[in-house]
Design an enzyme around this catalytic site. Structure first.
Site, PDB file in Angstrom:
ATOM      1  CG  ASP A  12      -1.948  -1.062   1.220  1.00  0.00           C
ATOM      2  OD1 ASP A  12      -2.362  -1.454   0.121  1.00  0.00           O
ATOM      3  OD2 ASP A  12      -2.360  -1.533   2.298  1.00  0.00           O
ATOM      4  CG  ASP A 131     -12.164  -2.454  -0.962  1.00  0.00           C
ATOM      5  OD1 ASP A 131     -11.327  -3.364  -1.062  1.00  0.00           O
ATOM      6  OD2 ASP A 131     -11.902  -1.262  -1.203  1.00  0.00           O
TER       7      ASP A 131
END
Length: 256
Positions: A12, A131
């Protein structure tokens, strides 16, 4: 011959640095993305996923530059996502050296974009990131909903139905993150992983919640995932990729 299950470290990246948060909050710095990616390449990771979590307009050039640096030094497949909204965004990332591009929020607002991207570049390089959060209560039929904006905005879309729709439009792979589990280190949400893996013919990458090597094995054995993605267990040195592969192989999972 069973297809080998892939182990994919995830970076990330925020403003050119690798970070790791819990449930998408409380971010801590984990280092330079190119150095970290090179370490994983040397350790024998199957792929690397690079998610640009700044994805702000000013962060775009930094990201392309980082992808170029990474692609010149890392020789395993590289998937890049974060802020991908147009065919030109995809072209820029592929030209910078990405092998696959991950589309998340843009797919929710404009599902046809996934079809357009697959037509332009081929399904093999289009990943749709989902998600998902559990929205059913105890005793109810399990149901998961798609969330956008780093897990903050509910969409009302059923995660399993949405994944099937994305496959139909030409996605080559699904990157499934359980928002409930992200950064919690108590394992994948095996219910949603299995539901989506079983419903699709394309590979599903399980993400969100890995705290130990058993969790990786569970993602494949119980979650039926084709690949498992993890961040903090690798970044902070708790485990190495070879240890993960040895652990999975000892449980009868075919690894590369």
């Amino acid at each position: 011959m069973a297809l080998a299950k892939r182990i994919i470290p995830c970076l990330d990246v925020d403003n050119g640095r690798v970070v790791k948060g819990v449930k998408f909050e409380n971010i801590r710095d984990a280092g330079d993305p190119v150095e970290i990616a090179r370490r994983y390449d040397e350790q024998g990771a199957d792929e690397i996923t690079f998610l640009d979590i700044t994805a702000s307009v000013d962060g775009r050039d930094t990201t392309l530059h980082t992808v170029e640096r990474m692609a010149s030094q890392v020789f395993i497949p590289l998937t890049v996502g974060g802020g991908v909204r147009t065919v030109q965004d995809i072209r820029n990332l592929l030209n910078a050296g990405a092998d696959k591009v991950s589309i998340n929020t843009a797919a929710v607002f404009n599902p046809e974009f996934v079809g357009e991207a697959a037509q332009h570049f081929g399904s093999q390089c289009i990943v749709v990131a989902i998600d998902a959060k559990k929205v059913s209560g105890p005793g109810e039929t399990p149901r998961w909903e798609i969330f956008t904006h780093g897990g903050r905005k509910p969409t009302g879309l059923d995660a399993v139905e949405w994944a099937m729709k994305m496959e139909g439009l030409g996605a080559g792979e699904i990157l499934l993150t359980s928002m409930d589990q992200d950064g919690m280190k108590n394992g994948f949400d095996l219910g949603v992983t299995r539901a989506i893996s079983d419903a699709l013919g394309i590979p599903v990458i399980a993400s969100g919640g890995v705290g130990n090597l058993q969790h990786l094995a569970d993602g494949v054995i119980e979650g039926h995932a084709s690949a498992v993605l993890a961040a903090s267990i690798f970044h902070f040195g708790e485990y190495t990729v070879p240890e993960a592969k040895a652990y999975m192989a000892a449980r009868g999972i075919v690894v590369r």
